[in-house]
Design a protein around this motif. Structure first.
Motif, short mmCIF file in Angstrom:
data_model
loop_
_atom_site.label_atom_id
_atom_site.label_comp_id
_atom_site.label_asym_id
_atom_site.label_seq_id
_atom_site.Cartn_x
_atom_site.Cartn_y
_atom_site.Cartn_z
N ALA A 1 0.84 -1.25 -0.12
CA ALA A 1 0.05 0.25 0.12
C ALA A 1 0.68 1.25 0.09
N ALA A 2 0.39 2.24 -0.46
CA ALA A 2 1.09 3.76 -0.88
C ALA A 2 1.76 4.08 0.32
N GLY A 3 0.88 4.05 1.59
CA GLY A 3 1.82 4.69 2.60
C GLY A 3 3.04 3.89 3.15
N MET A 4 2.89 2.83 3.31
CA MET A 4 3.96 1.85 3.46
C MET A 4 5.15 1.93 2.55
N LEU A 5 4.60 1.81 1.35
CA LEU A 5 5.62 2.01 0.29
C LEU A 5 6.36 3.08 0.16
N ALA A 6 5.84 4.26 0.65
CA ALA A 6 6.63 5.71 0.79
C ALA A 6 7.57 5.73 1.85
N GLU A 7 7.20 5.00 2.85
CA GLU A 7 8.09 4.59 4.20
C GLU A 7 9.42 3.90 3.56
N TYR A 8 9.31 2.98 2.79
CA TYR A 8 10.30 2.15 2.40
C TYR A 8 11.17 2.94 1.39
N LEU A 9 10.58 3.65 0.66
CA LEU A 9 11.27 4.52 -0.60
C LEU A 9 12.08 5.64 -0.17
N THR A 10 11.47 6.58 0.87
CA THR A 10 11.80 7.76 1.10
C THR A 10 13.50 7.66 1.60
N LEU B 1 14.29 6.77 10.42
CA LEU B 1 14.19 6.11 9.22
C LEU B 1 15.55 6.10 8.57
N PRO B 2 15.73 4.78 7.97
CA PRO B 2 14.61 3.63 7.81
C PRO B 2 14.40 2.90 9.38
N ARG B 3 13.29 2.05 9.49
CA ARG B 3 13.22 1.55 10.61
C ARG B 3 13.49 0.04 10.74
N ARG B 4 13.45 -0.68 11.70
CA ARG B 4 13.99 -2.10 11.75
C ARG B 4 12.92 -2.87 10.82
N PRO B 5 13.85 -3.95 10.24
CA PRO B 5 12.92 -4.83 9.15
C PRO B 5 11.66 -5.24 9.71
N GLY B 6 10.48 -5.07 9.15
CA GLY B 6 9.34 -5.49 9.38
C GLY B 6 8.23 -4.49 10.20
N MET B 7 9.01 -3.32 10.77
CA MET B 7 8.39 -2.41 11.42
C MET B 7 7.18 -1.65 10.59
N ALA B 8 7.39 -1.39 9.60
CA ALA B 8 6.56 -0.49 8.62
C ALA B 8 5.38 -1.23 8.41
N GLU B 9 5.33 -2.71 8.32
CA GLU B 9 4.20 -3.55 8.01
C GLU B 9 3.36 -3.61 9.52
N LYS B 10 4.15 -3.85 10.44
CA LYS B 10 3.42 -3.90 11.76
C LYS B 10 2.82 -2.88 12.63
N PHE B 11 3.54 -1.55 12.25
CA PHE B 11 3.30 -0.47 13.02
C PHE B 11 3.25 0.63 11.93
N PRO B 12 2.41 0.91 10.93
CA PRO B 12 2.42 1.83 9.90
C PRO B 12 2.40 3.17 10.26
#
Length: 240
Positions: free
Chosen positions: A143-152, A215-226
């Motif tokens: 989803a867009a919100g999570m994706l933007a966190e990964y990319l920025t 940012l970036p947060r630890r792996p998995g955090m973006a999915e668990k805690f958007p």
């Protein structure tokens, strides 16, 4: 950088590079026999639903510099970019070793000297290549919100983020609450195009300020805690 998509120009670019793009499709079909890199495996479905779709992002890429395709899978959209825009340095990032090996073989077979394939989690590689890219993009990842966190974290200030999306993008953006400033980003802009009878969009964010601390947060955090979720307000993790 272009701010809209000219369909005639996109199809002209496809025609100009058709021989090499068709070769890529052929290699992708063979690679799909070893690991599922894409959904469809027949030539015309790959061509119409994937190659042509990815080509619509070409006018929105920077004129030069480094770009990264996060969650590349079978090399989409990154290999389409590398074929059509040899002036760009394209990094293909995926966390699945088998996929990376197959995509690396495709790029090597095609002689794509402007392609680098990296096997890593997005969060880990973003620490290594923090704000080193002029643009970062993904297609059909999350989803867009999570994706933007990964990319920025990959993108330098004044660079841009791109997401290739379908009609559900309106819901995805609504779910974020619109606090893109928490990621150092502008409000997203939707650039529409038609793919057959489907409405598609490239979502664009401009990198307005440096990546926020944390940012970036630890792996998995973006999915668990958007970080971007409408009902939660400003996330505590990134408060000033």
């Amino acid at each position: 950088m272009a701010e809209k998509i000219s369909m005639p120009e996109v199809y002209e670019t496809i025609d100009k590079n058709q021989e090499r793009l068709r070769r890529y499709v052929s290699l992708l079909i063979k690679a799909n026999e070893k690991a599922r890199l894409t959904g469809p495996s027949d030539e015309e479905s790959l061509w119409n639903g994937h190659i042509v779709d990815c080509a619509f992002s070409l006018p929105l890429l920077p004129e030069r510099g480094r770009v990264i395709d996060v969650g590349t899978g079978g090399g989409l959209p990154g290999i389409v970019w590398a074929i059509c825009r040899p002036d760009l340095q394209v990094t293909l990032l995926d966390s699945i070793t088998r996929k990376c090996a197959l995509v690396d073989k495709i790029a090597s077979t095609m002689g794509l000297a402007n392609v680098s394939v990296i096997c890593s989690r997005s969060e880990d590689y973003a620490k290594e290549q923090f704000e080193k890219f002029d643009a970062a993009a993904a297609r059909a990842v999350c989803a867009a919100g999570m994706l933007a966190e990964y990319l920025t974290p990959f993108v330098r200030k004044k660079g841009r983020l791109l997401a290739l999306k379908g009609p559900r993008i309106h819901e995805e953006l609504e779910e974020t609450g619109g606090r893109w400033d928490l990621l150092g980003l502008s409000q997203p802009r939707l650039v529409p195009y038609e793919l057959g009878d489907m409405q598609r969009f490239v979502v664009l964010w401009e990198k307005k300020s440096p990546t926020p601390k944390g940012l970036p947060r630890r792996p998995g955090m973006a999915e668990k805690f958007p970080l971007l979720k409408k009902e939660k307000g400003r996330p505590a993790a990134l408060k000033a």
